[in-house]
Design a protein around this motif. Structure first.
Motif, short mmCIF file in Angstrom:
data_model
loop_
_atom_site.label_atom_id
_atom_site.label_comp_id
_atom_site.label_asym_id
_atom_site.label_seq_id
_atom_site.Cartn_x
_atom_site.Cartn_y
_atom_site.Cartn_z
N LEU A 1 -2.87 3.65 4.79
CA LEU A 1 -1.51 3.35 4.35
C LEU A 1 -0.52 4.38 4.88
O LEU A 1 0.62 4.04 5.22
CB LEU A 1 -1.42 3.33 2.82
N VAL A 2 -0.93 5.65 4.91
CA VAL A 2 -0.03 6.71 5.34
C VAL A 2 -0.85 7.84 5.93
O VAL A 2 -1.91 8.20 5.40
CB VAL A 2 0.85 7.22 4.16
N GLY A 3 -0.36 8.38 7.05
CA GLY A 3 -0.98 9.52 7.70
C GLY A 3 0.08 10.35 8.39
O GLY A 3 0.40 10.11 9.56
N GLN A 4 0.65 11.32 7.67
CA GLN A 4 1.73 12.13 8.22
C GLN A 4 1.18 13.13 9.25
O GLN A 4 -0.02 13.42 9.26
CB GLN A 4 2.45 12.85 7.08
N PRO A 5 2.03 13.69 10.11
CA PRO A 5 1.55 14.63 11.13
C PRO A 5 0.74 15.79 10.57
O PRO A 5 -0.24 16.22 11.18
CB PRO A 5 2.84 15.11 11.80
N ALA A 6 1.12 16.30 9.39
CA ALA A 6 0.38 17.39 8.78
C ALA A 6 -0.83 16.90 7.99
O ALA A 6 -1.66 17.70 7.56
CB ALA A 6 1.29 18.20 7.84
N GLY A 7 -0.95 15.57 7.80
CA GLY A 7 -2.02 14.99 7.02
C GLY A 7 -1.52 14.50 5.67
O GLY A 7 -0.59 15.07 5.08
N PRO B 1 4.70 -1.18 -8.55
CA PRO B 1 3.59 -0.31 -8.14
C PRO B 1 4.03 0.70 -7.09
O PRO B 1 4.77 0.38 -6.16
CB PRO B 1 2.57 -1.29 -7.57
N TYR B 2 3.53 1.93 -7.25
CA TYR B 2 3.81 3.01 -6.32
C TYR B 2 2.50 3.71 -5.94
O TYR B 2 1.51 3.68 -6.68
CB TYR B 2 4.75 4.06 -6.94
N LEU B 3 2.54 4.34 -4.78
CA LEU B 3 1.48 5.27 -4.40
C LEU B 3 2.05 6.67 -4.41
O LEU B 3 3.13 6.92 -3.86
CB LEU B 3 0.94 4.96 -2.99
N ILE B 4 1.34 7.58 -5.07
CA ILE B 4 1.70 8.99 -5.10
C ILE B 4 0.66 9.74 -4.27
O ILE B 4 -0.53 9.47 -4.40
CB ILE B 4 1.75 9.51 -6.55
N THR C 1 3.78 21.82 0.36
CA THR C 1 3.00 20.60 0.15
C THR C 1 3.72 19.66 -0.82
O THR C 1 3.45 19.65 -2.01
CB THR C 1 1.60 20.95 -0.41
N PRO C 2 4.62 18.83 -0.31
CA PRO C 2 5.32 17.88 -1.19
C PRO C 2 4.36 16.87 -1.81
O PRO C 2 3.40 16.44 -1.18
CB PRO C 2 6.31 17.19 -0.25
N ILE C 3 4.66 16.49 -3.04
CA ILE C 3 4.04 15.32 -3.67
C ILE C 3 5.03 14.17 -3.51
O ILE C 3 6.16 14.23 -4.00
CB ILE C 3 3.74 15.57 -5.16
N TRP C 4 4.60 13.12 -2.79
CA TRP C 4 5.47 12.00 -2.47
C TRP C 4 5.14 10.78 -3.33
O TRP C 4 4.01 10.63 -3.79
CB TRP C 4 5.33 11.59 -1.00
N ALA C 5 6.12 9.89 -3.47
CA ALA C 5 5.91 8.58 -4.09
C ALA C 5 6.61 7.53 -3.24
O ALA C 5 7.72 7.76 -2.74
CB ALA C 5 6.44 8.55 -5.51
N GLN C 6 5.95 6.38 -3.08
CA GLN C 6 6.54 5.29 -2.30
C GLN C 6 6.02 3.96 -2.82
O GLN C 6 4.86 3.86 -3.25
CB GLN C 6 6.22 5.45 -0.81
N ARG C 7 6.87 2.94 -2.79
CA ARG C 7 6.52 1.61 -3.29
C ARG C 7 5.33 1.02 -2.55
O ARG C 7 5.18 1.18 -1.34
CB ARG C 7 7.70 0.65 -3.14
N LEU C 8 4.48 0.32 -3.28
CA LEU C 8 3.42 -0.49 -2.72
C LEU C 8 3.86 -1.95 -2.69
O LEU C 8 4.65 -2.38 -3.54
CB LEU C 8 2.14 -0.35 -3.55
N ASN C 9 3.32 -2.72 -1.76
CA ASN C 9 3.60 -4.15 -1.76
C ASN C 9 2.89 -4.82 -2.93
O ASN C 9 2.11 -4.19 -3.66
CB ASN C 9 3.21 -4.78 -0.42
N ALA C 10 3.13 -6.10 -3.10
CA ALA C 10 2.56 -6.81 -4.24
C ALA C 10 1.04 -6.83 -4.20
O ALA C 10 0.38 -6.85 -5.24
CB ALA C 10 3.11 -8.24 -4.29
N GLU C 11 0.48 -6.81 -2.99
CA GLU C 11 -0.98 -6.81 -2.85
C GLU C 11 -1.56 -5.41 -3.01
O GLU C 11 -2.78 -5.24 -3.01
CB GLU C 11 -1.36 -7.37 -1.47
N GLU D 1 11.32 3.44 1.11
CA GLU D 1 11.39 4.85 1.49
C GLU D 1 10.59 5.71 0.51
O GLU D 1 10.49 5.39 -0.67
CB GLU D 1 12.85 5.33 1.51
N LYS D 2 10.07 6.81 1.01
CA LYS D 2 9.32 7.72 0.14
C LYS D 2 10.28 8.69 -0.54
O LYS D 2 11.37 8.98 -0.03
CB LYS D 2 8.26 8.47 0.93
N THR D 3 9.84 9.19 -1.72
CA THR D 3 10.63 10.13 -2.51
C THR D 3 9.81 11.39 -2.77
O THR D 3 8.64 11.31 -3.15
CB THR D 3 11.04 9.50 -3.86
N ASP D 4 10.42 12.54 -2.57
CA ASP D 4 9.79 13.83 -2.82
C ASP D 4 9.88 14.13 -4.32
O ASP D 4 10.98 14.33 -4.86
CB ASP D 4 10.52 14.89 -2.00
#
Length: 520
Positions: free
Chosen positions: A144-150, A164-167, A179-189, A196-199
């Motif tokens: 789902l997500v793989g940032q440059p730093a991991g 639904p969100y992924l943290i 090391t930010p803790i992020w949250a971003q919306r998940l799709n219905a599935e 957009e992600k939120t710090d």
């Protein structure tokens, strides 16, 4: 999601406000569990737990051991049964190693496991798999997500509107960044990120060191509470501890508890952290990992259950600082495998990047040899700092030239201690950083079968012995000497004990009965 049945507390509206429920409708709170830790004996880092129906389901980091991500079930959070793995065969095609921090949850009749793995040709990423029932089979949906730093430690949570969100944690410490803790919306599935992600917050307090990670969120009393781990996770010099933050809305603003950390080491357990909060019978617990303080670093980070309560100020407070040491641990005295089935028990593991070939038949395990990388190995997680493991190697004199087989203490493919038979000798040898060195050897006894034994004495010291009959044992080293295995455990996992077969891929070693005796 984490089980959010707030038994004994007022339920919440969608806006996060407490409804007024008549006291006569509130069920009575039952007695707390008499906790006997570890509830997950052995190497179970980053454990996750959720309640599905009347059963609690758990999983944990498997790192570079396969099968990937154990699946365990329990009815009381105390007694767990290993029933399989999220990926029992091949690992997901997009990933190669470092299978960390699986988070199990339930939504819409489906079970989801959000997990971390290293992307082939890339960096650490958060992926997801789903199943129609918690025991599987699971379908992988990729990263789902793989940032440059991991990106690691994904945790699913619904916001105050039910979205639904992924943290997750951005792995900034790997490149000397916050090391930010992020949250971003998940799709219905719940299989892809949208918007957009939120710090939410990042490591800012002195006790947190260079990271915050392992988020786990529950909702209580109008707040979201985010439990998190911080500082150094692993090894004998670990500094891990657990903190908490809260917010009225999932996207913040978040307030860290002024009295963090709320879960720290004590005389029995050290470096507690990275777990999931769960409720049972009106009592709240966290299933997290920790090392035993008395020489258990080689076992790894074990699954520990700790109770906490909600204080008058609304913050959680752990009781007895995460342990009830007066109750004995649930570690079996003897674990044995007679190899009487055609499928290998789920307790056995192998290097995730190099699964060996094996077969079971008639009470025998036949392991196909491998010429490189320390040979073909399978092992079991160790459960105590002191133990002995024995197995029987059949027809050692009949092994083809250049083939050796025996018993081993296993760190990873490049680090092991081995007692093997073959080429007309018994040889005790170490493999350290990929280089082999003989510690002792003797002529191969004339016996149709040999019993081989490895004994862990604690503090990373081992002794190896052999017997032609299981009664009379001969040590490979003098009484005053031991094989030093302090180098065995990798930084993020414990030692396994098992069997090895090294030689041409046309050769096969045959074993009968493997027994592990644990000293409490």
């Amino acid at each position: 999601m984490v089980a959010l049945a707030l038994i004994g507390f007022a339920p919440l509206t969608a806006a996060g406000q407490a409804k007024k429920t008549p006291a006569k409708h509130a069920p009575a709170v039952k007695a707390a569990l008499p906790i006997a830790n570890p509830v997950l004996a052995g190497d179970y880092p980053d454990p996750s737990v959720t309640k599905i129906g009347n059963t609690y389901w758990a999983t944990a980091t498997s790192s570079n051991w396969g099968p990937t991500f154990p699946l365990l079930k329990s009815t009381d959070l105390q007694h767990w049964t290993l029933v399989g793995h999220v990926f029992p065969g091949e690992r997901p095609a997009w990933a190669d190693y470092y299978f960390w921090a699986p988070e199990i949850s339930q939504s819409g009749g489906k079970t989801y496991v959000y997990y971390t793995a290293h992307k082939r040709g890339g960096n650490l990423s958060v992926g997801v798999a789903s199943a129609n029932k918690p025991e599987g089979p699971y379908t992988d949906h990729g990263p789902l997500v793989g940032q440059p730093a991991g990106s690691i430690d994904g945790f699913p949570m619904q916001d105050e509107k039910g979205q639904p969100y992924l943290i997750w944690k951005e792995d900034g410490n790997s490149v000397q960044q916050p090391t930010p803790i992020w949250a971003q919306r998940l799709n219905a599935e719940r299989t892809a990120l949208i918007g957009e992600k939120t710090d939410l917050f990042r490591n800012t307090a002195a006790w947190e060191g260079n990271l915050v990670e392992g988020p786990s969120v529950v909702r209580h009393g109008g707040y979201f509470y985010l439990f998190y781990a911080a500082n150094g996770c692993c090894g004998t010099g670990c500094t891990y501890a657990t903190g908490v933050a809260r917010a009225k809305n999932l996207l913040g603003p978040w307030e860290k508890f002024a009295q963090n950390p709320i879960l720290t080491k004590n005389d029995t357990w050290t470096c507690p952290g990275h777990g999931t909060a769960v409720e049972r019978n009106g009592h709240w617990y966290m299933l997290h990992h920790a090392y035993r303080t008395d020489g258990f670093a080689q076992v790894g980070r074990q699954g520990v259950l700790s109770e906490f309560e909600w204080t008058g100020t609304g913050w959680p407070k752990f009781l007895n600082n995460h342990t009830t040491p007066a109750t004995p641990a649930l570690v079996p005295a003897v674990v044995a495998d007679e190899f009487q089935t055609t499928a290998l028990s789920p307790d056995w593991e192998w290097p995730v990047e190099d699964k060996p070939a094996f077969a079971l038949s008639g009470g025998q395990l036949r392991l196909t040899a491998k010429p490189t990388g320390g040979g073909a190995t399978i092992g079991r997680t160790t459960l105590a700092a002191r133990y002995q493991a024995t197995t029987t190697l059949l027809a050692p004199a009949a092994l083809p030239a250049g083939t050796v087989a025996g018993v081993a203490a296993l760190g990873d493919p490049n680090n092991s201690l081995n007692l093997s038979a073959g080429d007309n000798k018994l040889r005790l040898w170490e493999r350290r950083d990929g280089k082999d060195r003989t510690l002792a050897e003797t002529a191969l006894p004339a016996a149709a079968a040999l019993r081989l034994r490895v004994r862990a004495l604690g503090n990373g010291q081992f002794r190896f012995a052999w017997s032609p009959d299981g009664t009379t044992w001969t040590d490979m080293l003098p009484t005053s000497e031991t094989a030093n295995g302090q180098f065995l455990p990798p930084w993020d996992r414990g030692v396994r004990v098992g069997v090895v077969a090294q030689g041409p891929s046309t050769a096969t070693a045959t074993f009968e009965r493997f027994e592990l005796n644990n000293e409490k």
